[in-house]
Design a protein around this motif. Structure first.
Motif, PDB file in Angstrom:
ATOM      1  N   VAL A 195     102.422 101.047  46.091  1.00  0.00           N
ATOM      2  CA  VAL A 195     102.157 102.484  46.043  1.00  0.00           C
ATOM      3  C   VAL A 195     100.646 102.696  46.153  1.00  0.00           C
ATOM      4  O   VAL A 195      99.884 102.183  45.333  1.00  0.00           O
ATOM      5  N   ALA A 196     100.227 103.431  47.175  1.00  0.00           N
ATOM      6  CA  ALA A 196      98.828 103.791  47.333  1.00  0.00           C
ATOM      7  C   ALA A 196      98.668 105.253  46.933  1.00  0.00           C
ATOM      8  O   ALA A 196      99.264 106.142  47.550  1.00  0.00           O
ATOM      9  N   VAL A 197      97.906 105.498  45.885  1.00  0.00           N
ATOM     10  CA  VAL A 197      97.678 106.851  45.372  1.00  0.00           C
ATOM     11  C   VAL A 197      96.278 107.269  45.786  1.00  0.00           C
ATOM     12  O   VAL A 197      95.286 106.701  45.317  1.00  0.00           O
ATOM     13  N   ILE A 198      96.181 108.263  46.673  1.00  0.00           N
ATOM     14  CA  ILE A 198      94.901 108.651  47.269  1.00  0.00           C
ATOM     15  C   ILE A 198      94.550 110.048  46.794  1.00  0.00           C
ATOM     16  O   ILE A 198      95.244 111.017  47.105  1.00  0.00           O
ATOM     17  N   SER A 199      93.459 110.176  46.028  1.00  0.00           N
ATOM     18  CA  SER A 199      93.123 111.440  45.387  1.00  0.00           C
ATOM     19  C   SER A 199      91.666 111.421  44.959  1.00  0.00           C
ATOM     20  O   SER A 199      91.010 110.365  44.962  1.00  0.00           O
ATOM     21  N   ASP A 200      91.157 112.594  44.563  1.00  0.00           N
ATOM     22  CA  ASP A 200      89.844 112.629  43.922  1.00  0.00           C
ATOM     23  C   ASP A 200      89.963 112.467  42.405  1.00  0.00           C
ATOM     24  O   ASP A 200      88.952 112.364  41.718  1.00  0.00           O
ATOM     25  N   TYR A 201      91.176 112.489  41.888  1.00  0.00           N
ATOM     26  CA  TYR A 201      91.470 112.247  40.465  1.00  0.00           C
ATOM     27  C   TYR A 201      90.734 113.224  39.544  1.00  0.00           C
ATOM     28  O   TYR A 201      90.398 112.874  38.409  1.00  0.00           O
ATOM     29  N   LEU A 202      90.531 114.445  40.011  1.00  0.00           N
ATOM     30  CA  LEU A 202      89.892 115.455  39.179  1.00  0.00           C
ATOM     31  C   LEU A 202      90.877 116.165  38.265  1.00  0.00           C
ATOM     32  O   LEU A 202      90.480 116.849  37.332  1.00  0.00           O
ATOM     33  N   ASP A 203      92.174 116.029  38.560  1.00  0.00           N
ATOM     34  CA  ASP A 203      93.219 116.530  37.659  1.00  0.00           C
ATOM     35  C   ASP A 203      93.395 115.498  36.548  1.00  0.00           C
ATOM     36  O   ASP A 203      93.765 114.357  36.807  1.00  0.00           O
ATOM     37  N   GLY A 204      93.131 115.881  35.317  1.00  0.00           N
ATOM     38  CA  GLY A 204      93.035 114.902  34.238  1.00  0.00           C
ATOM     39  C   GLY A 204      94.335 114.450  33.616  1.00  0.00           C
ATOM     40  O   GLY A 204      94.303 113.780  32.582  1.00  0.00           O
ATOM     41  N   ASP A 205      95.500 114.776  34.184  1.00  0.00           N
ATOM     42  CA  ASP A 205      96.772 114.429  33.544  1.00  0.00           C
ATOM     43  C   ASP A 205      97.506 113.265  34.216  1.00  0.00           C
ATOM     44  O   ASP A 205      98.683 113.047  33.971  1.00  0.00           O
ATOM     45  N   TRP A 206      96.807 112.515  35.064  1.00  0.00           N
ATOM     46  CA  TRP A 206      97.493 111.503  35.865  1.00  0.00           C
ATOM     47  C   TRP A 206      97.513 110.120  35.212  1.00  0.00           C
ATOM     48  O   TRP A 206      98.204 109.210  35.699  1.00  0.00           O
ATOM     49  N   GLN A 207      96.790 109.911  34.122  1.00  0.00           N
ATOM     50  CA  GLN A 207      96.628 108.556  33.579  1.00  0.00           C
ATOM     51  C   GLN A 207      97.952 107.923  33.148  1.00  0.00           C
ATOM     52  O   GLN A 207      98.276 106.790  33.535  1.00  0.00           O
ATOM     53  N   GLN A 208      98.716 108.614  32.321  1.00  0.00           N
ATOM     54  CA  GLN A 208      99.965 108.053  31.823  1.00  0.00           C
ATOM     55  C   GLN A 208     101.001 107.861  32.939  1.00  0.00           C
ATOM     56  O   GLN A 208     101.641 106.803  33.011  1.00  0.00           O
ATOM     57  N   PRO A 209     101.209 108.828  33.833  1.00  0.00           N
ATOM     58  CA  PRO A 209     102.136 108.590  34.949  1.00  0.00           C
ATOM     59  C   PRO A 209     101.713 107.416  35.830  1.00  0.00           C
ATOM     60  O   PRO A 209     102.567 106.683  36.334  1.00  0.00           O
ATOM     61  N   ALA A 263      74.225 115.407  36.902  1.00  0.00           N
ATOM     62  CA  ALA A 263      74.337 114.026  37.388  1.00  0.00           C
ATOM     63  C   ALA A 263      74.861 113.105  36.289  1.00  0.00           C
ATOM     64  O   ALA A 263      75.701 112.225  36.555  1.00  0.00           O
ATOM     65  N   ASP A 264      74.378 113.291  35.068  1.00  0.00           N
ATOM     66  CA  ASP A 264      74.841 112.451  33.954  1.00  0.00           C
ATOM     67  C   ASP A 264      76.325 112.676  33.684  1.00  0.00           C
ATOM     68  O   ASP A 264      77.083 111.733  33.458  1.00  0.00           O
ATOM     69  N   ALA A 265      76.737 113.975  33.691  1.00  0.00           N
ATOM     70  CA  ALA A 265      78.141 114.286  33.439  1.00  0.00           C
ATOM     71  C   ALA A 265      79.036 113.742  34.554  1.00  0.00           C
ATOM     72  O   ALA A 265      80.131 113.230  34.297  1.00  0.00           O
ATOM     73  N   ALA A 266      78.566 113.841  35.815  1.00  0.00           N
ATOM     74  CA  ALA A 266      79.350 113.324  36.938  1.00  0.00           C
ATOM     75  C   ALA A 266      79.495 111.816  36.861  1.00  0.00           C
ATOM     76  O   ALA A 266      80.571 111.261  37.127  1.00  0.00           O
ATOM     77  N   LEU A 267      78.414 111.139  36.487  1.00  0.00           N
ATOM     78  CA  LEU A 267      78.463 109.684  36.354  1.00  0.00           C
ATOM     79  C   LEU A 267      79.443 109.279  35.262  1.00  0.00           C
ATOM     80  O   LEU A 267      80.226 108.338  35.422  1.00  0.00           O
ATOM     81  N   ALA A 268      79.409 109.997  34.139  1.00  0.00           N
ATOM     82  CA  ALA A 268      80.332 109.697  33.044  1.00  0.00           C
ATOM     83  C   ALA A 268      81.780 109.966  33.460  1.00  0.00           C
ATOM     84  O   ALA A 268      82.694 109.202  33.119  1.00  0.00           O
ATOM     85  N   GLN A 269      82.001 111.036  34.211  1.00  0.00           N
ATOM     86  CA  GLN A 269      83.348 111.359  34.664  1.00  0.00           C
ATOM     87  C   GLN A 269      83.894 110.265  35.570  1.00  0.00           C
ATOM     88  O   GLN A 269      85.049 109.835  35.425  1.00  0.00           O
ATOM     89  N   ARG A 270      83.079 109.785  36.511  1.00  0.00           N
ATOM     90  CA  ARG A 270      83.537 108.740  37.419  1.00  0.00           C
ATOM     91  C   ARG A 270      83.775 107.426  36.682  1.00  0.00           C
ATOM     92  O   ARG A 270      84.681 106.672  37.024  1.00  0.00           O
TER      93      ARG A 270
END
Length: 312
Positions: A195-209, A263-270
């Motif tokens: 399974v290839a999941v291709i996204s920007d992963y900005l929706d924060g509810d994907w971790q458990q699924p 920039a700091d917040a973006a780095l932490a998010q990634r």
């Protein structure tokens, strides 16, 4: 190779091509792949007709095929033995492609949506083998479009052609999220596959699924990033819009402190996204709209093969 859709440095981006031209271009890029990248064959889990050797046992007259005779074991034991094989099993590849409004953004060579389709094409073409099947779940503005897995080059091209379609809905609440698409795939597809999941992963509810999906399948998480999501340019008062909700906000980019905090917040998010993907048990590939995405994919595959003991 160039990160654009043509090999020349001034070639068109995907958005500047017709769907037919883009599809042809993607096919040309990945038909030239080095043989063996992202191999799709998987050994079977149960004994049966196949090519992978398994255990040896005594020959049963009338029940066993003499062509399966194991002459080494026969000579060693003095009794006829046959070699069993593992049943060959085709690979089913699923592409979960995020085509929601947040992907309609790009400030470099292409939009994130274009890069996501390119990554989907890479997975599709590089796993194409006789008997392998390809399916897709396209997460669009109006919900999830499911394409059942089928074998064959014609079906592969239909999947990519559908992914290239760009319906543009009005901004507003999403009726379906990436997390819901992953959950639906896990419930519907019981047979292990890729399974290839291709996204920007900005929706924060994907971790458990994603973690639940990776328990049964081999999962590759392709993260698509634009450089303006990592840092803001100093361009004065900038009006930005949330593509998912349509909300507007003015950002004073002339403020150095604000740019640094961004920039700091973006780095932490990634970093959090990377940690969550690894914690889920998925492989992680980050692609950027300002980089040579084809070369990044080739380097990633070569590195994975080296770790597995294979040739690059």
């Amino acid at each position: 190779m160039s990160g654009r859709w043509s090999y020349g440095p001034e070639g068109p981006t995907l958005g500047e091509l017709t769907p037919e031209q883009a599809l042809r271009h993607l096919e040309l890029i990945f038909r030239r792949r080095p043989d063996g990248m992202l191999q799709g064959e998987l050994p079977g889990l149960t004994p049966g007709p196949g090519t992978e050797p398994d255990e040896t046992r005594a020959y049963v007259p009338g029940a066993d095929d003499v062509r399966r005779m194991d002459w080494s074991a026969t000579a060693r034991t003095g009794e006829p033995h046959v070699r069993l094989t593992l049943a060959d099993r085709e690979l089913t590849t699923w592409i979960v492609l995020d085509a929601t409004a947040s992907m309609d953004f790009g400030t470099a060579r292409m939009e994130k949506r274009d890069l996501a389709v390119g990554a989907a094409a890479a997975v599709a073409f590089l796993t194409e083998r006789a008997g392998n099947r390809l399916g897709a779940q396209l997460v669009r503005q109006d919900g999830v479009q499911r394409i059942p897995p089928l074998p064959g080059q014609a079906h592969l091209l239909r999947v990519l052609q559908t992914a290239l379609q760009r319906p543009r809905g009005a901004p507003g609440p999403m009726p379906c999220t990436l997390a819901q698409a992953l959950t639906a795939l896990r419930r519907a597809e019981r047979r292990p596959g890729l399974v290839a999941v291709i996204s920007d992963y900005l929706d924060g509810d994907w971790q458990q699924p994603l973690r639940a999906l990776a328990r049964r399948h081999q999962v590759l998480a392709v993260e698509v990033v634009d450089p303006r999501e990592l840092e803001l340019p100093a361009v004065g008062l900038l009006t930005v819009v949330d593509p998912e909700t349509g909300r507007l906000r003015e950002v004073p980019t002339y403020a150095r402190g604000l740019r640094e905090r961004y920039a700091d917040a973006a780095l932490a998010q990634r970093a959090e996204i990377k940690t969550a993907i690894r914690a889920a048990g998925a492989a992680h590939l980050r692609l950027r709209t300002d980089r040579d995405w084809v070369r990044d994919i080739v380097h990633y595959v070569a590195a994975q093969r080296r770790r597995a003991g294979g040739a690059a």
